[in-house]
Design a protein around this motif. Structure first.
Motif, short mmCIF file in Angstrom:
data_model
loop_
_atom_site.label_atom_id
_atom_site.label_comp_id
_atom_site.label_asym_id
_atom_site.label_seq_id
_atom_site.Cartn_x
_atom_site.Cartn_y
_atom_site.Cartn_z
N GLY A 1 0.83 -1.20 0.00
CA GLY A 1 0.00 0.00 0.00
C GLY A 1 0.86 1.24 0.00
N VAL A 2 0.27 2.34 0.43
CA VAL A 2 0.99 3.60 0.57
C VAL A 2 1.69 3.54 1.92
CG1 VAL A 2 0.76 6.10 0.68
CG2 VAL A 2 -0.74 4.77 -0.84
N PRO A 3 3.03 3.57 1.94
CA PRO A 3 3.78 3.27 3.17
C PRO A 3 3.32 3.99 4.43
CG PRO A 3 5.28 3.32 1.34
CD PRO A 3 3.95 3.77 0.81
N HIS A 4 3.19 5.31 4.40
CA HIS A 4 2.84 6.01 5.64
C HIS A 4 1.45 5.62 6.12
CE1 HIS A 4 0.84 8.91 2.95
NE2 HIS A 4 0.14 9.28 4.01
N ARG A 5 0.54 5.36 5.20
CA ARG A 5 -0.82 4.94 5.60
C ARG A 5 -0.81 3.54 6.19
NH1 ARG A 5 -3.54 6.98 0.19
NH2 ARG A 5 -3.51 9.22 0.62
N VAL A 6 -0.04 2.64 5.56
CA VAL A 6 0.05 1.27 6.06
C VAL A 6 0.65 1.28 7.46
CG1 VAL A 6 1.16 -0.98 5.72
CG2 VAL A 6 0.18 0.24 3.76
N ILE A 7 1.70 2.08 7.65
CA ILE A 7 2.36 2.15 8.96
C ILE A 7 1.40 2.71 10.01
CG2 ILE A 7 4.21 3.27 10.27
CD1 ILE A 7 5.86 3.13 7.56
N ALA A 8 0.72 3.81 9.69
CA ALA A 8 -0.22 4.43 10.64
C ALA A 8 -1.36 3.46 10.97
CB ALA A 8 -0.76 5.74 10.08
N ASP A 9 -1.89 2.78 9.98
CA ASP A 9 -2.96 1.80 10.22
C ASP A 9 -2.46 0.65 11.09
OD1 ASP A 9 -4.72 3.32 8.71
OD2 ASP A 9 -4.58 2.02 6.94
N TYR A 10 -1.24 0.20 10.82
CA TYR A 10 -0.65 -0.89 11.60
C TYR A 10 -0.52 -0.47 13.07
CZ TYR A 10 2.21 -4.88 12.80
OH TYR A 10 2.67 -6.03 13.39
N VAL A 11 -0.07 0.74 13.30
CA VAL A 11 0.08 1.26 14.66
C VAL A 11 -1.24 1.17 15.41
CG1 VAL A 11 0.46 3.40 15.98
CG2 VAL A 11 2.06 2.75 14.18
N GLU A 12 -2.31 1.62 14.78
CA GLU A 12 -3.62 1.61 15.42
C GLU A 12 -4.17 0.20 15.58
OE1 GLU A 12 -4.94 4.24 16.91
OE2 GLU A 12 -3.16 5.32 16.24
N ASP A 13 -4.05 -0.61 14.53
CA ASP A 13 -4.63 -1.96 14.55
C ASP A 13 -3.94 -2.91 15.51
OD1 ASP A 13 -6.37 -1.05 12.60
OD2 ASP A 13 -5.34 -2.05 10.94
N HIS A 14 -2.65 -2.65 15.80
CA HIS A 14 -1.87 -3.56 16.64
C HIS A 14 -1.48 -2.94 17.98
CE1 HIS A 14 -1.58 -5.40 12.66
NE2 HIS A 14 -1.48 -6.53 13.32
N ASP A 15 -2.09 -1.83 18.33
CA ASP A 15 -1.85 -1.19 19.62
C ASP A 15 -0.36 -0.97 19.89
OD1 ASP A 15 -2.85 0.06 21.87
OD2 ASP A 15 -2.74 -1.76 23.09
N VAL A 16 0.33 -0.42 18.90
CA VAL A 16 1.76 -0.14 19.00
C VAL A 16 1.97 1.05 19.93
CG1 VAL A 16 3.76 0.69 17.68
CG2 VAL A 16 2.31 -1.13 16.75
N VAL B 1 4.52 9.76 8.38
CA VAL B 1 4.16 8.94 9.55
C VAL B 1 4.02 9.85 10.77
CG1 VAL B 1 4.98 7.18 11.17
CG2 VAL B 1 5.11 6.76 8.71
N LEU B 2 4.93 10.79 10.93
CA LEU B 2 4.86 11.73 12.05
C LEU B 2 3.52 12.48 12.06
CD1 LEU B 2 8.47 13.17 11.98
CD2 LEU B 2 7.42 11.94 13.89
N ARG B 3 3.00 12.78 10.89
CA ARG B 3 1.73 13.51 10.78
C ARG B 3 0.52 12.59 10.86
NH1 ARG B 3 3.15 17.12 5.54
NH2 ARG B 3 4.97 18.16 6.37
N SER B 4 0.72 11.30 10.66
CA SER B 4 -0.41 10.37 10.52
C SER B 4 -0.75 9.58 11.78
CB SER B 4 -0.11 9.37 9.40
OG SER B 4 0.10 10.02 8.19
N THR B 5 0.07 9.65 12.79
CA THR B 5 -0.20 8.88 14.00
C THR B 5 -0.07 9.76 15.24
OG1 THR B 5 0.37 6.90 15.26
CG2 THR B 5 2.20 8.05 14.21
N LYS B 6 -0.80 9.39 16.24
CA LYS B 6 -0.73 10.12 17.52
C LYS B 6 0.19 9.41 18.51
CE LYS B 6 -5.13 12.35 17.06
NZ LYS B 6 -6.31 11.91 16.45
#
Length: 154
Positions: free
Chosen positions: A96-111, A136-141
């Protein structure tokens, strides 16, 4: 403090430097490390046919030897380094689009923490950060530790 640490990796030297930092933290806090290799579909679409793009989107990486080998080498580096230090590492490959995949992974896996290099194999170095890292810095909390490309004195 940290139970789960994500290391997005493309197998570059910068990513490998970030791995060392992630493993240090994982050892200290008894955390699990997730190694994530993201196949950037936008970057590979130009050189691939429709059938191969469909395979990527469906997650059928095992059918594409060169891509599978690159992904396994990148995440395998993290797993091997973790094993040497007694840190549990879980390997993942996504498309996928790397930053979106990473941000989604963070949320989905409770990183709890993302540890990544300041830039990867993009070819064009940015003045401050690589475009994926910046996004990624802008896409995740969640906290993101950015390891500078020159972290080891290079």
């Amino acid at each position: 403090m940290y139970d789960r640490i994500l290391v997005p990796t493309d197998g570059s030297d910068v990513a490998e430097t970030a791995v060392g930092h992630a493993l240090d933290l994982a050892e200290r806090y008894g955390a699990t490390v997730d190694a994530l290799y993201v196949v950037d579909i936008d970057a590979v679409e130009v050189g691939l046919g429709t059938e191969q793009i469909d395979r990527l989107r469906a997650g059928r990486f095992h059918e594409m030897d060169e891509l599978r080998e690159r992904a396994e080498a990148a995440t395998g580096y993290v797993a091997d380094a973790g094993a040497e230090r007694g840190v549990e590492v879980v390997e993942h490959v996504r498309a996928g689009v790397p930053h979106r995949v990473i941000a989604d992974y963070v949320e989905d896996h409770d990183v709890d923490l993302v540890v990544m290099g300041s830039h990867g194999r993009s070819g064009v170095r940015r003045a401050l950060l690589g475009s994926v890292t910046e996004r990624v810095l802008r896409s995740t909390k969640r906290p993101v530790l950015v390891v500078d490309a020159r972290a080891d004195g290079d």
